[in-house]
Structures are given as structure tokens and as C-alpha cells.
Design a protein around this motif. Structure first.
Motif, PDB file in Angstrom:
ATOM      1  N   LEU A  33      12.479  -1.006   1.287  1.00  0.00           N
ATOM      2  CA  LEU A  33      12.157  -0.356   2.560  1.00  0.00           C
ATOM      3  C   LEU A  33      10.650  -0.203   2.741  1.00  0.00           C
ATOM      4  N   LEU A  34       9.951   0.128   1.671  1.00  0.00           N
ATOM      5  CA  LEU A  34       8.497   0.281   1.748  1.00  0.00           C
ATOM      6  C   LEU A  34       7.813  -1.048   2.044  1.00  0.00           C
ATOM      7  N   ILE A  35       8.274  -2.104   1.407  1.00  0.00           N
ATOM      8  CA  ILE A  35       7.706  -3.435   1.655  1.00  0.00           C
ATOM      9  C   ILE A  35       7.912  -3.827   3.119  1.00  0.00           C
ATOM     10  N   LYS A  36       9.082  -3.508   3.640  1.00  0.00           N
ATOM     11  CA  LYS A  36       9.381  -3.803   5.047  1.00  0.00           C
ATOM     12  C   LYS A  36       8.455  -3.010   5.965  1.00  0.00           C
ATOM     13  N   MET A  37       8.219  -1.738   5.631  1.00  0.00           N
ATOM     14  CA  MET A  37       7.323  -0.897   6.432  1.00  0.00           C
ATOM     15  C   MET A  37       5.903  -1.456   6.433  1.00  0.00           C
ATOM     16  N   ARG A  52       1.750   2.007   0.328  1.00  0.00           N
ATOM     17  CA  ARG A  52       1.431   1.328  -0.942  1.00  0.00           C
ATOM     18  C   ARG A  52       1.428   2.318  -2.109  1.00  0.00           C
ATOM     19  N   LEU A  53       0.941   3.527  -1.871  1.00  0.00           N
ATOM     20  CA  LEU A  53       0.966   4.548  -2.924  1.00  0.00           C
ATOM     21  C   LEU A  53       2.408   4.917  -3.274  1.00  0.00           C
ATOM     22  N   ASP A  54       3.235   5.065  -2.238  1.00  0.00           N
ATOM     23  CA  ASP A  54       4.660   5.340  -2.478  1.00  0.00           C
ATOM     24  C   ASP A  54       5.314   4.173  -3.221  1.00  0.00           C
ATOM     25  N   LEU A  55       4.892   2.964  -2.871  1.00  0.00           N
ATOM     26  CA  LEU A  55       5.452   1.775  -3.515  1.00  0.00           C
ATOM     27  C   LEU A  55       5.027   1.714  -4.986  1.00  0.00           C
ATOM     28  N   ALA A  56       3.784   2.083  -5.261  1.00  0.00           N
ATOM     29  CA  ALA A  56       3.305   2.106  -6.649  1.00  0.00           C
ATOM     30  C   ALA A  56       4.120   3.104  -7.473  1.00  0.00           C
ATOM     31  N   ARG A  57       4.372   4.288  -6.898  1.00  0.00           N
ATOM     32  CA  ARG A  57       5.184   5.298  -7.596  1.00  0.00           C
ATOM     33  C   ARG A  57       6.604   4.778  -7.828  1.00  0.00           C
ATOM     34  N   THR A  58       7.140   4.106  -6.812  1.00  0.00           N
ATOM     35  CA  THR A  58       8.502   3.573  -6.910  1.00  0.00           C
ATOM     36  C   THR A  58       8.587   2.487  -7.971  1.00  0.00           C
ATOM     37  N   HIS A  65       5.446  -2.215 -14.047  1.00  0.00           N
ATOM     38  CA  HIS A  65       4.090  -1.692 -14.173  1.00  0.00           C
ATOM     39  C   HIS A  65       3.029  -2.621 -13.580  1.00  0.00           C
ATOM     40  N   LYS A  66       3.238  -3.917 -13.710  1.00  0.00           N
ATOM     41  CA  LYS A  66       2.283  -4.874 -13.152  1.00  0.00           C
ATOM     42  C   LYS A  66       2.202  -4.718 -11.637  1.00  0.00           C
ATOM     43  N   GLU A  67       3.366  -4.593 -10.999  1.00  0.00           N
ATOM     44  CA  GLU A  67       3.409  -4.442  -9.543  1.00  0.00           C
ATOM     45  C   GLU A  67       2.838  -3.093  -9.111  1.00  0.00           C
ATOM     46  N   ALA A  68       3.134  -2.043  -9.883  1.00  0.00           N
ATOM     47  CA  ALA A  68       2.614  -0.706  -9.563  1.00  0.00           C
ATOM     48  C   ALA A  68       1.089  -0.702  -9.635  1.00  0.00           C
ATOM     49  N   LYS A  69       0.565  -1.335 -10.668  1.00  0.00           N
ATOM     50  CA  LYS A  69      -0.893  -1.428 -10.847  1.00  0.00           C
ATOM     51  C   LYS A  69      -1.529  -2.172  -9.672  1.00  0.00           C
ATOM     52  N   GLN A  70      -0.891  -3.247  -9.255  1.00  0.00           N
ATOM     53  CA  GLN A  70      -1.419  -4.051  -8.151  1.00  0.00           C
ATOM     54  C   GLN A  70      -1.472  -3.246  -6.852  1.00  0.00           C
ATOM     55  N   GLU A  71      -0.423  -2.478  -6.567  1.00  0.00           N
ATOM     56  CA  GLU A  71      -0.396  -1.689  -5.333  1.00  0.00           C
ATOM     57  C   GLU A  71      -1.488  -0.621  -5.332  1.00  0.00           C
ATOM     58  N   GLN A  77      -9.110  -0.947  -3.195  1.00  0.00           N
ATOM     59  CA  GLN A  77      -9.927  -1.962  -2.518  1.00  0.00           C
ATOM     60  C   GLN A  77     -10.197  -1.571  -1.071  1.00  0.00           C
ATOM     61  N   ALA A  78      -9.200  -0.965  -0.435  1.00  0.00           N
ATOM     62  CA  ALA A  78      -9.341  -0.550   0.966  1.00  0.00           C
ATOM     63  C   ALA A  78     -10.063   0.785   1.092  1.00  0.00           C
ATOM     64  N   ASP A  79      -9.912   1.638   0.080  1.00  0.00           N
ATOM     65  CA  ASP A  79     -10.530   2.970   0.118  1.00  0.00           C
ATOM     66  C   ASP A  79     -10.900   3.379  -1.301  1.00  0.00           C
ATOM     67  N   GLU A  80     -12.148   3.141  -1.665  1.00  0.00           N
ATOM     68  CA  GLU A  80     -12.599   3.428  -3.030  1.00  0.00           C
ATOM     69  C   GLU A  80     -12.721   4.923  -3.315  1.00  0.00           C
ATOM     70  N   ASN A  81     -12.476   5.750  -2.303  1.00  0.00           N
ATOM     71  CA  ASN A  81     -12.541   7.202  -2.488  1.00  0.00           C
ATOM     72  C   ASN A  81     -11.157   7.849  -2.569  1.00  0.00           C
ATOM     73  N   SER A  82     -10.130   7.037  -2.798  1.00  0.00           N
ATOM     74  CA  SER A  82      -8.768   7.561  -2.881  1.00  0.00           C
ATOM     75  C   SER A  82      -8.487   8.106  -4.282  1.00  0.00           C
ATOM     76  N   ALA A  83      -8.570   9.413  -4.418  1.00  0.00           N
ATOM     77  CA  ALA A  83      -8.296  10.050  -5.710  1.00  0.00           C
ATOM     78  C   ALA A  83      -6.849   9.813  -6.129  1.00  0.00           C
ATOM     79  N   GLU A  84      -5.943   9.820  -5.158  1.00  0.00           N
ATOM     80  CA  GLU A  84      -4.518   9.629  -5.454  1.00  0.00           C
ATOM     81  C   GLU A  84      -4.264   8.243  -6.034  1.00  0.00           C
ATOM     82  N   ALA A  85      -4.949   7.232  -5.504  1.00  0.00           N
ATOM     83  CA  ALA A  85      -4.776   5.870  -6.011  1.00  0.00           C
ATOM     84  C   ALA A  85      -5.275   5.758  -7.450  1.00  0.00           C
ATOM     85  N   TYR A  86      -6.407   6.389  -7.745  1.00  0.00           N
ATOM     86  CA  TYR A  86      -6.931   6.365  -9.111  1.00  0.00           C
ATOM     87  C   TYR A  86      -6.002   7.125 -10.061  1.00  0.00           C
ATOM     88  N   LYS A  87      -5.405   8.210  -9.560  1.00  0.00           N
ATOM     89  CA  LYS A  87      -4.467   8.975 -10.387  1.00  0.00           C
ATOM     90  C   LYS A  87      -3.247   8.128 -10.743  1.00  0.00           C
TER      91      LYS A  87
END
Length: 242
Positions: A33-37, A52-58, A65-71, A77-87
Motif C-alpha cells: 500500500l505504501l509503494i502504491k501511495m 518512505r519513512l513508514d515503508l522503511a519501518r515496515t 534490511h537492505k530495502e529499509a536502509k535504501q528508503e 537525500q531529499a532532506d538531509e535535516n530529517s532526524a527521523e530518517a537518521y534514527k
């Protein structure tokens, strides 16, 4: 206007379905569903990063893990200030047992969140403890269980490994000595990981046996009617499955 309405409705409906699937533990369906969105409007600067963050968690739930890391990296890449993405990236790296890299990502997340996110602080401490443990004794690896293993899984692993390393099953002085050392290490790992208080201290990177320089405990291990596995130097070792 109609096209925009259809896009918004599609994403809104998709979000509701994703939340329902995720709550039900159907992570495979949630990922679909996330990929479709994301594909509805892949250039959307608000919806896509969140999806993408929800997809990484999923993907973490699915152990992809490879796919989660990529997301997570795509969000950065789009927002280098995303603390949630780094977490999330740090969490994935912990899953992959790359603790040194995980500590770096959690520190970056901490910097971006200005120390206001308690979860990041907790994750950083755990990663630092795991890094320290990886350079010393790793009780989880000793019992061949994950860091999230349940008590039931820990007991099962202990039983199996204690039987494998039973010194009476090994012949020859050198082989027997190796088995005795490994058996004691397995017993030590079980002593720590089967005890909530000791396990929590170990996971925080604290010394579980401070009076013994981080070494093992001195408990005797009971079980199977109290029959000893072996004796050495007057000390008697038993199974302990309690």
C-alpha cells in the motif's frame, strides 16, 4: 481540479488502509500500500518522505534490511535535516550489526533533534552498548539468538547448546578442555540473559559482574533432576532452566 481530488483521495484512502494493515500486523500488505501511495505522486515533497519513512519501518518488520536502509537513505537525500530518517537508518544498521555506523547515524539524529527526542537518546545508548559488547563477550552471539529474543527462545537455545557442549560428549584432552570452556560461556550467557535485571544492565553496556572484572557468575546450574554435567576443580556444574 478533478485530477488533484483523485490524487488526494487515493493517498488518503491508501493511508487509512496502510494503518489498518499495519495495526493488524500484515506488514507485507502495508508495504504494498505504501509503494502504491508513493507512486501516485512520486515527486510530492510532503507525502512521499513520510510514506518512505513508514515503508522503511515496515521493511524492518519484514526483516528486509537492505530495502529499509535504501528508503531511509532516499529520505536523507531529499532532506538531509530529517532526524527521523537518521534514527531509522541507525536502527537498520543495528539490525545489520553495524554498530559503529549506527552510533554515527544516531549522533546525527541527536544533533538534528537538538537532544529533544528521548527515543533517539535511548537508541544511541543501546548502539554504544552493543558496539562495546561486540568488542568483548557477546552473550547473544554465544547463545545464537537475536537481541530481541524472548526468554522462551533464550531457554531453548541454552538447552540445545548445553547439550552440544556437554564435556562428556567430547573425547581427547584438548577437545574436552575446549568443550568445558564453551559450556561455561554458554552457562554464563544464560545466567545474564535469563535474568531481567542483569540483561538490562548488559544491554546498557554496564558491568554485570563488577566484582569479577566483567567475568562470569559463580552460580551452579540446576535441572534434569539435579544430575551434574561435569565436575572440575571441586566445582559442580548443572543445567539451570528455571
Amino acid at each position: 481540479c478533478k485530477d488533484m481530488y483523485r490524487v488526494v483521495k487515493s493517498i488518503t484512502d491508501g493511508q487509512k488502509k496502510f494503518e489498518k494493515a499495519s495495526a493488524a500486523g500484515d506488514h507485507k500488505r502495508a508495504a504494498e500500500l505504501l509503494i502504491k501511495m508513493i507512486n501516485v505522486d512520486i515527486g510530492h515533497r510532503t507525502i512521499v518522505p513520510k510514506a518512505r519513512l513508514d515503508l522503511a519501518r515496515t521493511y524492518r518488520h519484514l526483516k528486509k534490511h537492505k530495502e529499509a536502509k535504501q528508503e531511509a537513505e532516499l529520505v536523507i537525500q531529499a532532506d538531509e535535516n530529517s532526524a527521523e530518517a537518521y534514527k531509522i537508518l541507525g536502527q537498520v544498521l543495528v539490525d545489520l550489526e553495524d554498530y559503529e555506523a549506527a552510533v554515527i547515524k544516531f549522533n546525527k539524529a541527536k544533533e538534528l533533534s537538538q537532544g529533544q527526542d528521548r527515543e533517539i537518546e535511548d537508541e544511541l545508548r543501546k548502539a554504544e552498548a552493543a558496539l562495546k559488547q561486540s568488542k568483548q563477550k557477546d552473550y547473544y552471539k554465544t547463545l545464537k539468538v537475536s537481541r530481541k529474543a524472548t526468554l522462551k527462545e533464550i531457554k531453548k537455545a541454552y538447552r540445545e547448546l548445553a547439550l552440544i557442549w556437554h564435556p562428556d560428549k567430547h573425547k581427547g584432552e584438548e577437545d574436552k578442555e575446549r568443550a568445558e570452556k564453551q559450556f561455561q560461556l554458554v552457562a554464563e550467557a544464560y545466567e545474564v540473559l535469563s535474568d531481567d535485571e542483569k540483561r538490562q544492565k548488559y544491554d546498557r553496556g554496564e558491568d554485570v559482574f563488577p566484582n569479577q572484572g566483567g567475568g562470569g557468575g559463580q552460580q551452579h546450574h540446576q535441572g534434569f533432576g539435579g544430575n551434574p554435567f561435569f565436575r572440575q576443580g571441586g566445582q559442580q556444574f548443572h543445567f539451570r532452566f528455571g
